[in-house]
Write an enzyme that holds these catalytic residues in place. Sequence first.
Site, mmCIF file in Angstrom:
data_model
loop_
_atom_site.group_PDB
_atom_site.id
_atom_site.type_symbol
_atom_site.label_atom_id
_atom_site.label_comp_id
_atom_site.label_asym_id
_atom_site.label_seq_id
_atom_site.Cartn_x
_atom_site.Cartn_y
_atom_site.Cartn_z
ATOM 1 N N MET A 130 11.255 0.791 -7.959
ATOM 2 C CA MET A 130 12.454 0.197 -8.566
ATOM 3 C C MET A 130 12.249 0.214 -10.073
ATOM 4 S SD MET A 130 13.038 -2.837 -5.760
ATOM 5 C CE MET A 130 11.337 -2.762 -5.152
ATOM 6 N N SER B 117 5.922 -5.780 3.574
ATOM 7 C CA SER B 117 6.018 -5.672 2.117
ATOM 8 C C SER B 117 5.018 -6.602 1.451
ATOM 9 C CB SER B 117 7.431 -6.026 1.649
ATOM 10 O OG SER B 117 7.462 -6.124 0.238
ATOM 11 N N HIS C 157 7.876 1.975 -3.049
ATOM 12 C CA HIS C 157 9.296 1.880 -3.381
ATOM 13 C C HIS C 157 9.403 1.619 -4.876
ATOM 14 C CE1 HIS C 157 13.274 -0.590 -2.811
ATOM 15 N NE2 HIS C 157 13.454 0.509 -3.519
ATOM 16 N N MET D 191 8.092 -2.586 -9.572
ATOM 17 C CA MET D 191 9.225 -2.989 -10.407
ATOM 18 C C MET D 191 8.806 -3.019 -11.868
ATOM 19 S SD MET D 191 10.720 -6.123 -8.108
ATOM 20 C CE MET D 191 10.577 -6.130 -6.315
ATOM 21 N N MET E 57 19.297 -0.266 0.939
ATOM 22 C CA MET E 57 18.937 -1.631 0.564
ATOM 23 C C MET E 57 19.927 -2.608 1.183
ATOM 24 S SD MET E 57 16.179 -1.607 -1.234
ATOM 25 C CE MET E 57 16.236 -3.331 -1.747
ATOM 26 N N HIS F 162 4.299 -1.444 2.649
ATOM 27 C CA HIS F 162 5.366 -1.227 1.676
ATOM 28 C C HIS F 162 4.974 -1.857 0.336
ATOM 29 C CE1 HIS F 162 9.582 -0.246 0.765
ATOM 30 N NE2 HIS F 162 9.607 -1.376 0.067
ATOM 31 N N ASP G 90 6.203 -2.564 -3.435
ATOM 32 C CA ASP G 90 7.348 -2.637 -4.344
ATOM 33 C C ASP G 90 6.874 -2.556 -5.785
ATOM 34 O OD1 ASP G 90 9.662 -3.023 -2.597
ATOM 35 O OD2 ASP G 90 8.684 -4.899 -2.023
ATOM 36 N N ASP H 75 15.676 -2.370 3.932
ATOM 37 C CA ASP H 75 14.782 -3.236 3.162
ATOM 38 C C ASP H 75 15.604 -4.373 2.575
ATOM 39 O OD1 ASP H 75 12.947 -4.419 1.495
ATOM 40 O OD2 ASP H 75 12.651 -2.682 0.196
#
Length: 232
Positions: free
Chosen positions: A66, A8, A64, A35, A135, A31, A33, A173
């Site tokens: 979010m 990540s 991913h 957000m 998660m 990965h 993230d 994760d």
Amino acid sequence: MAAQINPSILSADFSRLADEAKAVEGADWLHVDVMDNHFVPNLTLGVPVVESLGKATDIPLDCHLMIEDPDRWAPRYVEAGAGSVTFHVEAAAAPVRLAREIRAKGARASMALRPATPIEPYEDLLPELDMLLVMTVEPGFGGQAFLDIMLPKIRRTRELIAKHGLELWLQVDGGVSASTIERCAEAGADVFVAGSAVYGAQDPAKAVEELRALAENAPGATGLCGHSTTGR
């Protein structure tokens, strides 16, 4: 039998993302993230950074999201170069339609569940997906402690996947490290997101290989598969 390790970049040095990607060239996916400070209380990066990162590495990108309104934004990440896009079912207005759109644009469709979200209500959605993310911490921040109470949920998810005879990857994760990855593999996970366990190591590439070996040699591991990282 092969475990997939996805470092990540949330734990990487954001000022040197291209170099940080090169540091984990043996990884299966990178990965990413995303957000938005609405769905989770943190703000990271967006489409332009994903586009740039995709040009800087040959490792496929596992995005991913979010974020709120993934129905609108998820397809943009496929267009930006992501090979896999994960949306949170808690935020999606039409998860089946969204999964089909992600697939139609050429990426793997993945759905994520927060720790308090059960898998059972979404059993019928599983055939629409390429991956399911459980998660193992509350989404929003890296470096959190692994939640052992998620292990039964991972097992139940693997059982539902087997019940329907699906070749569906099961990703975990949050808090994945040398001390937790074997338990995740034994419970049925086969794709592992690791942040600080990789980028906090002196040799990130070696950390990737060590984590993969731990997962593959975990006693009683039931979910590990030999699927290609680029195909469904």
